[in-house]
Every structure is written in C-alpha cells, then in structure tokens.
Design a protein around this motif. Structure first.
Motif, PDB file in Angstrom:
ATOM      1  N   ASP A 297       0.866  -1.173   0.000  1.00 38.55           N
ATOM      2  CA  ASP A 297       0.000   0.000   0.000  1.00 38.55           C
ATOM      3  C   ASP A 297       0.906   1.227   0.000  1.00 38.55           C
ATOM      4  N   LEU A 298       0.757   2.073  -0.996  1.00 38.15           N
ATOM      5  CA  LEU A 298       1.651   3.214  -1.188  1.00 38.15           C
ATOM      6  C   LEU A 298       0.961   4.511  -0.805  1.00 38.15           C
ATOM      7  N   SER A 299       1.758   5.551  -0.602  1.00 42.09           N
ATOM      8  CA  SER A 299       1.180   6.880  -0.442  1.00 42.09           C
ATOM      9  C   SER A 299       0.626   7.320  -1.790  1.00 42.09           C
ATOM     10  N   GLU A 300      -0.241   8.319  -1.760  1.00 41.06           N
ATOM     11  CA  GLU A 300      -0.777   8.846  -3.021  1.00 41.06           C
ATOM     12  C   GLU A 300       0.353   9.367  -3.907  1.00 41.06           C
ATOM     13  N   ALA A 301       1.337  10.035  -3.302  1.00 45.04           N
ATOM     14  CA  ALA A 301       2.450  10.573  -4.080  1.00 45.04           C
ATOM     15  C   ALA A 301       3.248   9.448  -4.722  1.00 45.04           C
ATOM     16  N   GLY A 302       3.475   8.351  -3.974  1.00 43.08           N
ATOM     17  CA  GLY A 302       4.224   7.230  -4.515  1.00 43.08           C
ATOM     18  C   GLY A 302       3.470   6.525  -5.630  1.00 43.08           C
ATOM     19  N   PHE A 303       2.175   6.274  -5.417  1.00 44.71           N
ATOM     20  CA  PHE A 303       1.372   5.587  -6.430  1.00 44.71           C
ATOM     21  C   PHE A 303       1.353   6.371  -7.732  1.00 44.71           C
ATOM     22  N   GLN A 304       1.257   7.708  -7.616  1.00 49.06           N
ATOM     23  CA  GLN A 304       1.191   8.546  -8.810  1.00 49.06           C
ATOM     24  C   GLN A 304       2.478   8.521  -9.629  1.00 49.06           C
ATOM     25  N   GLN A 305       3.586   8.111  -9.024  1.00 51.41           N
ATOM     26  CA  GLN A 305       4.814   7.963  -9.794  1.00 51.41           C
ATOM     27  C   GLN A 305       4.787   6.709 -10.673  1.00 51.41           C
ATOM     28  N   LEU A 306       3.839   5.804 -10.376  1.00 48.29           N
ATOM     29  CA  LEU A 306       3.708   4.580 -11.159  1.00 48.29           C
ATOM     30  C   LEU A 306       2.517   4.616 -12.104  1.00 48.29           C
ATOM     31  N   ALA A 307       1.391   5.173 -11.633  1.00 46.18           N
ATOM     32  CA  ALA A 307       0.160   5.148 -12.424  1.00 46.18           C
ATOM     33  C   ALA A 307      -0.796   6.225 -11.906  1.00 46.18           C
ATOM     34  N   PRO A 308      -1.790   6.607 -12.704  1.00 44.44           N
ATOM     35  CA  PRO A 308      -2.798   7.558 -12.223  1.00 44.44           C
ATOM     36  C   PRO A 308      -3.578   6.969 -11.043  1.00 44.44           C
ATOM     37  N   LEU A 309      -3.978   7.825 -10.124  1.00 45.77           N
ATOM     38  CA  LEU A 309      -4.735   7.352  -8.966  1.00 45.77           C
ATOM     39  C   LEU A 309      -6.014   6.642  -9.385  1.00 45.77           C
ATOM     40  N   ALA A 310      -6.576   7.010 -10.534  1.00 43.11           N
ATOM     41  CA  ALA A 310      -7.829   6.402 -10.986  1.00 43.11           C
ATOM     42  C   ALA A 310      -7.704   4.899 -11.197  1.00 43.11           C
ATOM     43  N   GLU A 311      -6.481   4.410 -11.440  1.00 42.81           N
ATOM     44  CA  GLU A 311      -6.318   2.966 -11.629  1.00 42.81           C
ATOM     45  C   GLU A 311      -6.511   2.206 -10.323  1.00 42.81           C
ATOM     46  N   GLY A 312      -6.195   2.842  -9.200  1.00 42.16           N
ATOM     47  CA  GLY A 312      -6.539   2.283  -7.902  1.00 42.16           C
ATOM     48  C   GLY A 312      -5.747   1.078  -7.452  1.00 42.16           C
ATOM     49  N   ARG A 313      -5.652   0.064  -8.287  1.00 37.84           N
ATOM     50  CA  ARG A 313      -4.960  -1.186  -7.951  1.00 37.84           C
ATOM     51  C   ARG A 313      -4.223  -1.656  -9.201  1.00 37.84           C
ATOM     52  N   ILE A 314      -2.928  -1.900  -9.092  1.00 35.35           N
ATOM     53  CA  ILE A 314      -2.129  -2.276 -10.259  1.00 35.35           C
ATOM     54  C   ILE A 314      -1.283  -3.502  -9.942  1.00 35.35           C
ATOM     55  N   ASP A 315      -1.014  -4.297 -10.974  1.00 32.55           N
ATOM     56  CA  ASP A 315      -0.122  -5.454 -10.852  1.00 32.55           C
ATOM     57  C   ASP A 315       1.319  -4.977 -10.986  1.00 32.55           C
ATOM     58  N   VAL A 316       2.147  -5.326 -10.024  1.00 36.67           N
ATOM     59  CA  VAL A 316       3.519  -4.811  -9.998  1.00 36.67           C
ATOM     60  C   VAL A 316       4.501  -5.956  -9.754  1.00 36.67           C
ATOM     61  N   ARG A 317       5.785  -5.645  -9.942  1.00 40.26           N
ATOM     62  CA  ARG A 317       6.894  -6.532  -9.576  1.00 40.26           C
ATOM     63  C   ARG A 317       7.621  -5.880  -8.411  1.00 40.26           C
ATOM     64  N   ILE A 318       7.942  -6.669  -7.405  1.00 40.88           N
ATOM     65  CA  ILE A 318       8.509  -6.140  -6.168  1.00 40.88           C
ATOM     66  C   ILE A 318       9.862  -6.790  -5.912  1.00 40.88           C
ATOM     67  N   GLU A 319      10.865  -5.951  -5.672  1.00 38.46           N
ATOM     68  CA  GLU A 319      12.213  -6.439  -5.394  1.00 38.46           C
ATOM     69  C   GLU A 319      12.657  -5.918  -4.028  1.00 38.46           C
ATOM     70  N   GLU A 320      13.181  -6.797  -3.216  1.00 39.42           N
ATOM     71  CA  GLU A 320      13.743  -6.378  -1.933  1.00 39.42           C
ATOM     72  C   GLU A 320      15.179  -5.915  -2.157  1.00 39.42           C
ATOM     73  N   LEU A 321      15.474  -4.684  -1.727  1.00 36.96           N
ATOM     74  CA  LEU A 321      16.787  -4.093  -1.942  1.00 36.96           C
ATOM     75  C   LEU A 321      17.750  -4.390  -0.785  1.00 36.96           C
TER      76      LEU A 321
END
Length: 321
Positions: A297-321
């Motif tokens: 679950d991301l902040s609104e600012a973080g989510f917007q760097q990936l997709a518009p807020l209107a998409e709401g839920r997106i499929d992503v790839r997650i890497e542990e750094l």
C-alpha cells in the motif's frame, strides 16, 4: 506451455462453489447472448467503435466485463438499477464489492477487462464507453480459481484454453442465464455444444493447477516470464483520510511522501523497489495492514509515480533491496 500438465479433474459440486464464493453470483446472465446492437453485424460494428458496446442485462445477477479505461464505480454504474457489484480477487481468493449508496466499499474502480458480477433490480441496457486504444493489461493468475474476461473475437474455446490434458487449465466455467447453471469445459474432453467457443464479452472461471501464467483478455493464456529477485504482487494507495495517522512502525503517515509503504510480507524498515511497466519506485516499509503477502500500500504521491490514482490497484513486480 506444453510442459505444464494437469492432474485428474475433480467434479465441482454446489458445496465447492459455495466455498469458493462463486455461487454468490448464481443467476448471472450469459453475456455471450447479451451484446446489444452496437456489436451486431455490418454497420453495428462501426457504432461499437464510436460508442462502445451496449450490454443487455437482466434482473438478478449478470456476469459482464468492463470494456472502458480506468473509471470510478460511481461513474461506471451510473444509470444502472444496481443493487450490488462484485469482483473476484484471485490473489486473496476473496470478493471485492460495491453496494450503493454505502459510502465505504472494497470495490471503488474498474479497469479494462475487469470481470464483474452485477445484481440488478430490473432489466437494463448498459451502454459502456469506447475501448481504449491501448490493449488491456495482462494479469498473472495464481493457482486455483480466477475470474477473467474475454474481449477478443469469437474463437474455438480449445484454441485459448487448450485442447488436451496437457493444458494447465483443469476446468473452465461459464454461466448460462437461460438454463440457470454453469457450462463446463474440460481440456482433453470434447467441448459440449453449449461451450464450444468464446465470444466477445464472456466472463469465465478458470481453475489452474499451477500459478504464474499470464492471462490476456484478447490473447488468452501464456507463460509469464520469471525474473530472478522479483515477486509479482499488487499495489494500492492509502485512503486520503489516513493522512496524519500514526503508522505501525512509528512515524506519521504523510500522503505526499512517496517513500512510505505498508506491507505484511516484509519487516519494518525493509527497502523495496516497485516496478510497473518501465516505471520504478523505491519505498521503505513503515506500516502494516490486512493485505496478502505480496501486496504493498503506497502513499498517493508514490502511487502517482507509477500510475494515475484512478487505476486504484495495479499489478507490480517487487524487489527487496
């Protein structure tokens, strides 16, 4: 695909459907026969391109896809005599719902290809917006049951789901509103007359023996590439009302801080890289929530760097750094 084999199929009875949540949609209308004139032959297809499909729905439950782009449920269902809408979340094996006029719902938007179950209080025609020029996004399906839509042209069912026992699909189901029952397709068994083809607008239940396959609403099943070091998951964003609340790991949630993430699959302080298409976002786990293990679950600012807020839920790839 040929290397993915399935075991022997087991009969699905009413108890199994109830346990999976599928029977909650009993009474749904078969969308194959529910496309209005906008998808008819000849000139009707030209109207479909300009106006989007018109879906003929019945009183009771209807299984239908969403053809348009990301849209809030309030706008998408405007004008429908809607009592409730449901969407099956494959990863968590649970339902997301929208019940107007309830202010808080687990289903708040729809995206192209979403497979929906709508409960209506009367018959209606649902005029949807035109399909976006971009093709619908693929989904990575888990082991078990998934509910998917087919937006492609009419095609033999075996071409998409496999024709032999080597198919990773162990069973497919499609609801018939006229007969009030599911029609079943078993790869390796001759298709019955009622389920020989997929039609534009079909909604299907697919049971997979193994997860990790990719589903395209216009191309069907394919093997999803495996990237070492990444896990596949989903990302959403915090509700605006949570701005200023204390987080589980300490600190205060700031909706404008793109580095904040909540997750249950990683410990507090874990740095993660989230990828969506060619976009990336680095975050730190600072909060917990009631999520599947590969959900962030991301902040609104973080989510917007990936997709518009209107998409709401997106499929992503997650890497542990």
């Amino acid at each position: 695909m040929s290397g993915l084999k399935r075991g022997a199929s087991k009969a699905i009875d009413r108890r199994t459907l109830l346990r999976r949540g599928m029977i909650a949609a009993a009474g749904a209308a078969a969308i194959g026969a529910g496309l209005g004139p906008a998808l008819g032959p000849g000139g009707g297809r030209a109207r479909a391109a300009a106006e989007g499909p018109a879906l003929n729905l019945v009183q009771g439950w209807n299984s239908v896809p969403w053809f348009g782009g990301p849209t809030s449920v309030v706008d998408a269902f405007s004008g429908l005599p809607l009592k409730a809408a449901w969407l099956w979340e494959s990863d968590s094996q649970s339902w997301r719902s929208y019940v107007p006029p309830r202010p808080v719902n687990s289903l708040d938007h729809v995206t192209q290809g979403a497979a929906l179950w709508l409960l209506l209080t009367s018959d209606a025609t649902w005029q949807q917006p035109p399909r976006p020029e971009a093709p619908p996004a693929d989904r990575v399906l888990p082991q078990g049951w998934s509910c998917v839509s087919w937006l492609g042209s009419e095609v033999p069912v075996g071409n998409i789901l496999g024709e032999t026992a080597e198919s990773p699909v162990t069973r497919a189901l499609r609801w018939s509103s006229l007969e009030r029952r599911y029609h079943s397709y078993l790869p390796g068994v001759a298709a019955r007359e009622a389920f020989t083809s997929l039609h534009q607008g079909d909604v299907l239940w697919l049971r997979l023996e193994a997860g990790g396959l990719r589903w395209s609403p216009i191309r069907g099943l394919s093997s999803a590439p495996i990237e070492p070091g990444f896990v596949r998951g989903q990302a959403t964003y915090y509700h605006p009302a949570l701005h200023g609340n204390v987080m589980f790991c300490g600190g205060v949630y700031d909706r404008f801080d793109p580095t904040i993430a909540a997750a249950t699959g990683w410990e507090c302080g874990t740095r993660l890289r989230i990828r969506y298409g060619d976009r990336t976002l680095d975050v730190v786990v600072q909060d917990k929530g009631l999520f599947p293990s590969t959900h962030v679950d991301l902040s609104e600012a973080g989510f917007q760097q990936l997709a518009p807020l209107a998409e709401g839920r997106i499929d992503v790839r997650i890497e542990e750094l």
